[in-house]
Design a protein around this motif. Structure first.
Motif, PDB file in Angstrom:
ATOM      1  N   THR A 134      49.827 -15.502  29.594  1.00 34.67           N
ATOM      2  CA  THR A 134      51.619 -16.357  29.438  1.00 34.67           C
ATOM      3  C   THR A 134      52.781 -15.584  29.901  1.00 34.67           C
ATOM      4  N   ASP A 135      52.954 -14.731  28.805  1.00 34.51           N
ATOM      5  CA  ASP A 135      54.452 -13.668  29.001  1.00 34.51           C
ATOM      6  C   ASP A 135      54.615 -13.517  30.792  1.00 34.51           C
ATOM      7  N   ALA A 136      53.229 -12.902  31.500  1.00 32.45           N
ATOM      8  CA  ALA A 136      53.313 -12.372  32.369  1.00 32.45           C
ATOM      9  C   ALA A 136      54.064 -13.562  33.095  1.00 32.45           C
ATOM     10  N   LEU A 137      53.113 -14.611  33.289  1.00 31.44           N
ATOM     11  CA  LEU A 137      53.285 -15.630  34.220  1.00 31.44           C
ATOM     12  C   LEU A 137      54.811 -16.292  33.740  1.00 31.44           C
ATOM     13  N   THR A 138      54.911 -16.998  33.150  1.00 35.04           N
ATOM     14  CA  THR A 138      56.548 -17.064  33.039  1.00 35.04           C
ATOM     15  C   THR A 138      57.336 -16.201  33.963  1.00 35.04           C
ATOM     16  N   GLU A 139      57.121 -15.301  33.265  1.00 33.13           N
ATOM     17  CA  GLU A 139      58.322 -14.475  33.998  1.00 33.13           C
ATOM     18  C   GLU A 139      58.108 -14.021  35.049  1.00 33.13           C
ATOM     19  N   HIS A 140      57.396 -13.885  35.593  1.00 30.47           N
ATOM     20  CA  HIS A 140      56.897 -13.283  37.251  1.00 30.47           C
ATOM     21  C   HIS A 140      57.074 -14.526  37.655  1.00 30.47           C
ATOM     22  N   VAL A 141      56.922 -16.419  37.509  1.00 28.74           N
ATOM     23  CA  VAL A 141      57.636 -17.780  38.231  1.00 28.74           C
ATOM     24  C   VAL A 141      59.052 -17.278  37.928  1.00 28.74           C
ATOM     25  N   ALA A 142      59.705 -17.018  37.146  1.00 29.13           N
ATOM     26  CA  ALA A 142      60.950 -16.822  36.760  1.00 29.13           C
ATOM     27  C   ALA A 142      61.776 -16.448  37.869  1.00 29.13           C
ATOM     28  N   THR A 143      60.942 -15.302  38.368  1.00 29.03           N
ATOM     29  CA  THR A 143      61.298 -14.252  39.025  1.00 29.03           C
ATOM     30  C   THR A 143      61.474 -14.006  40.211  1.00 29.03           C
ATOM     31  N   ASP A 144      60.086 -14.854  40.373  1.00 30.12           N
ATOM     32  CA  ASP A 144      59.819 -14.642  42.590  1.00 30.12           C
ATOM     33  C   ASP A 144      60.730 -16.587  42.481  1.00 30.12           C
ATOM     34  N   ILE A 145      60.236 -17.526  41.647  1.00 30.05           N
ATOM     35  CA  ILE A 145      61.333 -18.289  42.509  1.00 30.05           C
ATOM     36  C   ILE A 145      62.780 -18.824  41.535  1.00 30.05           C
ATOM     37  N   PRO A 146      63.484 -17.874  41.460  1.00 30.98           N
ATOM     38  CA  PRO A 146      65.021 -17.846  41.090  1.00 30.98           C
ATOM     39  C   PRO A 146      65.712 -19.267  41.376  1.00 30.98           C
ATOM     40  N   ILE A 147      66.106 -19.524  40.906  1.00 33.69           N
ATOM     41  CA  ILE A 147      67.302 -20.901  40.330  1.00 33.69           C
ATOM     42  C   ILE A 147      68.558 -21.377  40.789  1.00 33.69           C
ATOM     43  N   PRO A 148      68.557 -21.627  42.390  1.00 30.53           N
ATOM     44  CA  PRO A 148      69.823 -21.543  42.936  1.00 30.53           C
ATOM     45  C   PRO A 148      70.858 -22.174  42.607  1.00 30.53           C
ATOM     46  N   ASP A 149      71.947 -21.373  42.891  1.00 31.82           N
ATOM     47  CA  ASP A 149      73.179 -22.639  42.507  1.00 31.82           C
ATOM     48  C   ASP A 149      74.354 -22.371  44.001  1.00 31.82           C
ATOM     49  N   THR A 150      74.086 -23.010  44.820  1.00 29.17           N
ATOM     50  CA  THR A 150      74.268 -22.903  46.023  1.00 29.17           C
ATOM     51  C   THR A 150      75.648 -23.756  46.145  1.00 29.17           C
ATOM     52  N   GLU A 157      43.029 -22.316  26.284  1.00 25.30           N
ATOM     53  CA  GLU A 157      44.504 -20.596  26.593  1.00 25.30           C
ATOM     54  C   GLU A 157      44.801 -20.796  28.107  1.00 25.30           C
ATOM     55  N   ILE A 158      44.418 -20.980  28.796  1.00 28.89           N
ATOM     56  CA  ILE A 158      44.823 -21.747  29.697  1.00 28.89           C
ATOM     57  C   ILE A 158      45.299 -22.499  30.104  1.00 28.89           C
ATOM     58  N   ALA A 159      45.091 -23.992  29.447  1.00 31.46           N
ATOM     59  CA  ALA A 159      46.198 -25.252  29.431  1.00 31.46           C
ATOM     60  C   ALA A 159      47.036 -24.553  29.173  1.00 31.46           C
ATOM     61  N   SER A 160      47.201 -24.711  27.847  1.00 35.37           N
ATOM     62  CA  SER A 160      48.254 -23.929  27.147  1.00 35.37           C
ATOM     63  C   SER A 160      49.243 -22.972  28.188  1.00 35.37           C
ATOM     64  N   ALA A 161      49.017 -21.802  28.889  1.00 33.18           N
ATOM     65  CA  ALA A 161      49.309 -21.273  29.163  1.00 33.18           C
ATOM     66  C   ALA A 161      50.297 -21.796  30.383  1.00 33.18           C
ATOM     67  N   ARG A 162      49.638 -22.417  31.228  1.00 33.01           N
ATOM     68  CA  ARG A 162      49.388 -23.586  31.563  1.00 33.01           C
ATOM     69  C   ARG A 162      50.904 -24.340  32.105  1.00 33.01           C
TER      70      ARG A 162
END
Length: 202
Positions: free
Chosen positions: A63-79, A118-123
């Protein structure tokens, strides 16, 4: 004779980064069923006790690894404009989930072991974190007058992501930047019409 034990790589943030990377690498290479704390620790170059001190089990680690990966790989833009913000967000989503790591993440969260609690919770955690992080994209647009007052950030972001996930998980249609750009146009049309406001209470 050299020891077979992993060499220490340091503490704190460096360990967390190494373990997250190892978790995703194991997920890509072997899938969720074969994911284990022991294999992650070996790949990361740390002892498994180091991992267990930070994560109680493989589910919390994933869960922690997926959350961090998605946050890093899909950054929040401010254009400075909602259209370009949403375009950057949608294109990053497409790019991330069509990569090998993204495909492995989708497989872990939506196929095979996806029925496990546990996977449903991670999702749920990953997507809740995603919506929370991206909410300012919408609130800034409302403050600038680009979107109607009362536009629901969560509904707008779900409207943006839904066509992309439909193609990724249901229809298996190819997706690219044009797919992302089309979802932005649809989402903005819905938002500007007022369709993404919360329903009014009678």
């Amino acid at each position: 004779m050299e020891s077979d034990r992993p060499r220490p790589i340091g503490r704190g943030a460096k360990v967390r980064t190494a373990v997250h990377a190892a978790t995703l690498a194991e997920l890509v290479d072997k899938g969720y069923a074969a994911l284990s704390v022991e294999n992650v620790a070996q790949r990361a170059g740390v002892h498994k006790t180091t991992v267990y001190r930070r994560w109680k089990d493989r589910e919390s680690l994933l869960t922690d690894a997926l959350t961090e990966h998605v946050a890093t790989d899909i950054p929040i833009p401010d254009t400075g404009a909602i259209e370009t913000d949403l375009r950057a967000l949608a294109r990053s989503l497409v790019q991330s989930f069509t990569s090998p790591a993204g495909q492995a993440i989708l497989a872990a969260m939506f196929t095979g072991a996806a029925h496990l609690p546990e996977i449903a919770s991670a999702r749920r955690h990953v997507f809740h974190d995603r919506l929370t992080r991206a909410t300012p994209v919408v609130t800034r647009a409302v403050e600038r007058g680009e979107l109607p007052s009362g536009t629901d950030p969560a509904e707008l972001l779900k409207t943006l992501a839904a066509p992309i996930y439909l193609r990724l998980l249901i229809t298996a249609e190819p997706i690219d930047e044009e797919t992302a750009d089309r979802t932005v146009r649809i989402t903005l049309a819905a938002a500007r019409s007022g369709a993404l406001r919360p329903p009014q209470t009678p």
